[in-house]
Write a protein that holds these residues in place. Structure first.
Motif, PDB file in Angstrom:
ATOM      1  N   ILE A   1      37.378-132.804 -51.822  1.00 41.55           N
ATOM      2  CA  ILE A   1      37.428-131.334 -51.843  1.00 41.55           C
ATOM      3  C   ILE A   1      38.840-130.869 -52.204  1.00 41.55           C
ATOM      4  CG2 ILE A   1      37.286-129.251 -50.422  1.00 41.55           C
ATOM      5  CD1 ILE A   1      35.129-130.683 -48.760  1.00 41.55           C
TER       6      ILE A   1
ATOM      7  N   ARG B   1      33.867-137.063 -49.014  1.00 51.09           N
ATOM      8  CA  ARG B   1      33.770-135.682 -49.487  1.00 51.09           C
ATOM      9  C   ARG B   1      35.021-134.892 -49.117  1.00 51.09           C
ATOM     10  NH1 ARG B   1      30.487-130.626 -48.369  1.00 51.09           N
ATOM     11  NH2 ARG B   1      30.914-129.518 -50.290  1.00 51.09           N
TER      12      ARG B   1
ATOM     13  N   LEU C   1      29.560-133.068 -43.801  1.00 46.22           N
ATOM     14  CA  LEU C   1      30.758-133.618 -44.434  1.00 46.22           C
ATOM     15  C   LEU C   1      30.834-135.135 -44.228  1.00 46.22           C
ATOM     16  CD1 LEU C   1      33.423-130.956 -43.365  1.00 46.22           C
ATOM     17  CD2 LEU C   1      32.297-131.175 -45.578  1.00 46.22           C
TER      18      LEU C   1
ATOM     19  N   TYR D   1      34.559-125.247 -45.517  1.00 48.87           N
ATOM     20  CA  TYR D   1      33.481-126.206 -45.773  1.00 48.87           C
ATOM     21  C   TYR D   1      32.890-126.606 -44.430  1.00 48.87           C
ATOM     22  CZ  TYR D   1      35.517-126.332 -50.399  1.00 48.87           C
ATOM     23  OH  TYR D   1      35.979-125.979 -51.635  1.00 48.87           O
TER      24      TYR D   1
END
Length: 196
Positions: free
Chosen positions: A23, A19, A15, A29
């Motif tokens: 998201i 990002r 990550l 994630y």
């Protein structure tokens, strides 16, 4: 890719801050080493650390992504892993740290426990009054587990030369409270012992 656990090799640090901001689909994630960003259907984002503690898989909440940065979440996850690897339970440690009282609250407990042993009511009140006057203003609100010898010195220094007998009694009373905290498992030492 939607928010599901990826298959194959566990890459770490997948990550990035950009990002995380981008998201929006609900799901988990992964960043690596059991650290996940969980996105709720409402859009709220929070950190979850999946870890094996004493043979059982556990999820530890690390806080909302709006308050806990990616680097802070990674740091907390690393501490959890180190603690679990050493045979400790980071969840129990977190609960214990929340249960630890302030020095003032602990002193009040010690006072209440000792009430039956005071010579008289005045003696018991004097014990508490000296703490109110000489100790609580310096570190009464601090968790009893984090009081150190510098705190004890800060409280005693103003009276050490002008009222040596009072200072000796106050030091002894601080030590009594810290010994009680040791017995409760809230600390491992008594910093009042280091002061002569």
């Amino acid at each position: 890719m939607s928010g599901i656990k990826p298959l194959g090799k566990h890459a770490e640090k997948r990550l990035s801050a950009a990002r995380i901001r981008a998201i929006s689909d609900p799901g988990f994630y992964g960043d690596g080493h059991g650290l996940y960003l969980k996105v709720d259907p409402s859009g709220a984002k929070r950190w979850i650390h999946r870890i094996v503690i004493q043979g059982k898989r556990r999820d530890i909440g690390l806080g909302p992504a709006s308050l806990v940065t990616l680097s802070e979440a990674r740091e907390m996850a690393l501490e959890n892993r180190k603690s679990a690897r050493a045979g400790n339970d980071p969840i129990a440690a977190k609960r214990l740290s929340k249960a630890i009282l302030s020095f003032k609250e602990t002193a009040q407990q010690v006072h209440d426990l000792n009430k039956p042993t005071w010579r008289n009511e005045k003696h018991g009140q004097q014990w508490l009054n000296t703490m109110e006057t000489y100790v609580f203003p310096f570190f009464g609100s601090k968790q009893v587990s984090s009081v150190d010898s510098a705190d004890v010195m800060a409280a005693l220094t103003p009276i050490w030369n002008s009222h040596p007998e009072t200072a000796r009694r106050v030091k002894q009373r601080i030590g009594t409270v810290l010994k009680y905290a040791m017995a409760k498992g809230w600390r491992n030492d008594n910093p009042a012992d280091a002061i002569t």
